[in-house]
Design an enzyme around this catalytic site. Structure first.
Site, short mmCIF file in Angstrom:
data_model
loop_
_atom_site.label_atom_id
_atom_site.label_comp_id
_atom_site.label_asym_id
_atom_site.label_seq_id
_atom_site.Cartn_x
_atom_site.Cartn_y
_atom_site.Cartn_z
CB VAL A 1 -0.93 0.02 1.22
CG1 VAL A 1 -1.79 1.28 1.22
CG2 VAL A 1 -1.82 -1.23 1.23
CB VAL B 1 -0.29 7.56 -1.62
CG1 VAL B 1 -0.69 8.82 -2.39
CG2 VAL B 1 -1.52 6.74 -1.29
CG LEU C 1 -5.09 9.89 -4.04
CD1 LEU C 1 -3.89 9.84 -4.96
CD2 LEU C 1 -6.37 10.00 -4.85
CG LEU C 2 -4.55 5.09 2.71
CD1 LEU C 2 -3.93 3.86 2.07
CD2 LEU C 2 -3.77 5.51 3.95
CB SER C 3 -9.85 7.28 2.27
OG SER C 3 -9.27 7.78 3.45
CE1 TYR D 1 -3.54 0.64 5.86
CE2 TYR D 1 -1.57 1.03 7.19
CZ TYR D 1 -2.17 0.88 5.95
OH TYR D 1 -1.43 0.98 4.81
CG PHE E 1 1.90 -10.18 4.79
CD1 PHE E 1 0.97 -9.28 4.32
CD2 PHE E 1 1.77 -10.66 6.09
CE1 PHE E 1 -0.08 -8.87 5.13
CE2 PHE E 1 0.71 -10.28 6.89
CZ PHE E 1 -0.21 -9.37 6.41
#
Length: 412
Positions: free
Chosen positions: A82, A84, A93-95, A123, A412
């Site tokens: 994840v 940006v 944009l993350l939302s 998060y 991961f």
């Protein structure tokens, strides 16, 4: 130009991943590490944001099965990669990617989403709760002794053998797989993931040796393993090398103790450095002086219930539980409302109900408590769980707990 959301195509992976590396500081992974992540990425489970001809956002989800209390392996989206672009932050944009991703996870029929957080503050607003802790240590092996069970039924009954890490991988993976159901939070490694513990880029060794593997055997069968490197060093008092422990697993206490005795006794070393171990890891009770180990606690796996009913019904409970939960979930409103959870050590069900609630909490708190390592009582003490029926909190807290601390064995 409007920013467009796209599902990743395999041929676009290099450019997409390059944007992710830029978002994380611009240092490129080694070719072998890039190849691993390219092979493990499932393109149809990865999305990106495009601003014209440029990628400006990335997010993906591995198809995992995660162990839960009771030993079941529950489908879970392993949220990863994840990022940006630095030019496009603070624009929502993350939302937008989290919204799209959780909708996708629900459509895939996976009741859980899990992640490790580069920035933990991000998060919680998307419903992820801290579900596991991990401990790291720098053990002074010159001053902290090690007491191990001895004799033929103890560590003395275990044979140790050095092996090539690549050649021993299958035997190590068999040991790992046998342990997964017994500890919540562990990931069942599917083909390809056995390569992750073997990554050993020379440029990232920091003066240490290549990866070494030692196998613990009994009757010719592999019952444990340790993978480590040694960083040589000297000081005024003589040799002061560091054993950098990558991982150590065993099927029984004797094999486990034998491996630790081996690590403590490596020539020309005076310390064992270990990272990311379970908070109840038994080495802490083998050493004579924990203060000489300098343990440090850190957050591990973050858990998000994508389908409250299915997720709570997938695990078992330490003691019988019958509780109505008033769940708040602004980001995934399909979870909001009252759920009656009934269950015990044999199984559980969780269904919608109109009955009066016993506890009120958000989906974030359910994520924290889900794997059994974060007590509901502790969350209530922080003001994050409210008891609506006297006595319900203590009983539910015991039911949600688990005798073995949950643990994520690798990132991961």
């Amino acid at each position: 130009m409007a920013i467009e959301t796209r599902v990743l195509r395999a041929e676009d992976w290099d450019e997409w991943y390059g944007m992710l590396e830029l978002a994380f500081g611009g240092v490129a992974d080694s070719p072998r590490e890039q190849a691993l992540w390219r092979d493990l990425t499932v393109p149809e489970r990865a999305i990106g944001l495009r601003d014209g001809e440029r990628w400006v956002g990335t997010a993906a989800a591995f198809p995992f099965r995660v162990s839960v209390p009771g030993g079941a392996l529950v489908p879970a989206a392993g949220v990863t990669m994840v990022g940006v672009a630095p030019t496009h932050r603070r624009r929502g944009l993350l939302s937008a990617m989290m919204r799209r991703q959780l909708d996708d996870v629900r459509a895939w029929g996976e009741p859980l989403a899990v992640l490790t957080a580069s920035e933990p503050a991000i998060y919680g607003r998307f419903g992820y709760g801290l579900g596991t802790w991990q401990v790291s240590a720098e053990i002074d092996t010159d001053r902290a002794g090690l007491a191990v069970p001895e004799g033929p039924r103890g560590a003395d009954g275990v044979a140790l053998r050095l092996a090539d890490p690549e050649e021993a991988s299958a035997a190590c993976e068999a040991v790992y797989a046998a342990l997964v159901p017994g500890r919540p939070g562990m990931i069942a490694r599917t083909p390809g993931w056995e390569r992750l513990p073997l990554l050993d880029p020379p440029g990232e060794r920091g003066g240490a040796s290549p990866l070494v593997c030692v196998l613990a055997e009994r009757g010719g069968e592999v019952v444990g393993y340790a993978r480590y490197a040694v960083k040589p060093g000297w000081d005024e008092g003589g040799p002061a090398g560091e054993v950098r422990l990558r991982d150590v697993e065993a099927l029984d206490p004797a094999a486990y103790a034998a491996l630790w005795r081996y690590l403590f006794g490596l020539d020309l070393t005076s310390s064992v450095h270990t990272r990311g171990r379970p908070v109840d890891d038994a080495w802490q009770y083998l050493v004579s002086d924990t203060r000489r180990c300098r343990p440090k606690l850190r957050d591990g796996l973050y858990v998000r219930l994508v389908d409250v009913g299915e997720a709570l019904a997938a695990r078992t409970y330490q003691v019988p539980v019958d509780v109505v939960l008033e769940v708040a979930d602004d980001f995934c409103p399909w979870n909001a409302g009252r759920w009656r959870l009934t269950g015990d050590a044999k199984g559980a069900s969780c269904e919608r109900t109109g009955d009066a609630a016993d506890l009120a909490l958000s989906v974030r708190e359910l994520g924290s408590a889900y794997l059994g390592g974060v007590p509901l009582l502790s969350l209530a003490a922080a003001g994050r769980v409210r008891e609506l029926r006297e006595g319900a909190l203590a009983r539910a807290s015991v039911a949600f707990g688990w005798p073995v601390a949950p643990w994520l064995p690798h990132g991961f």
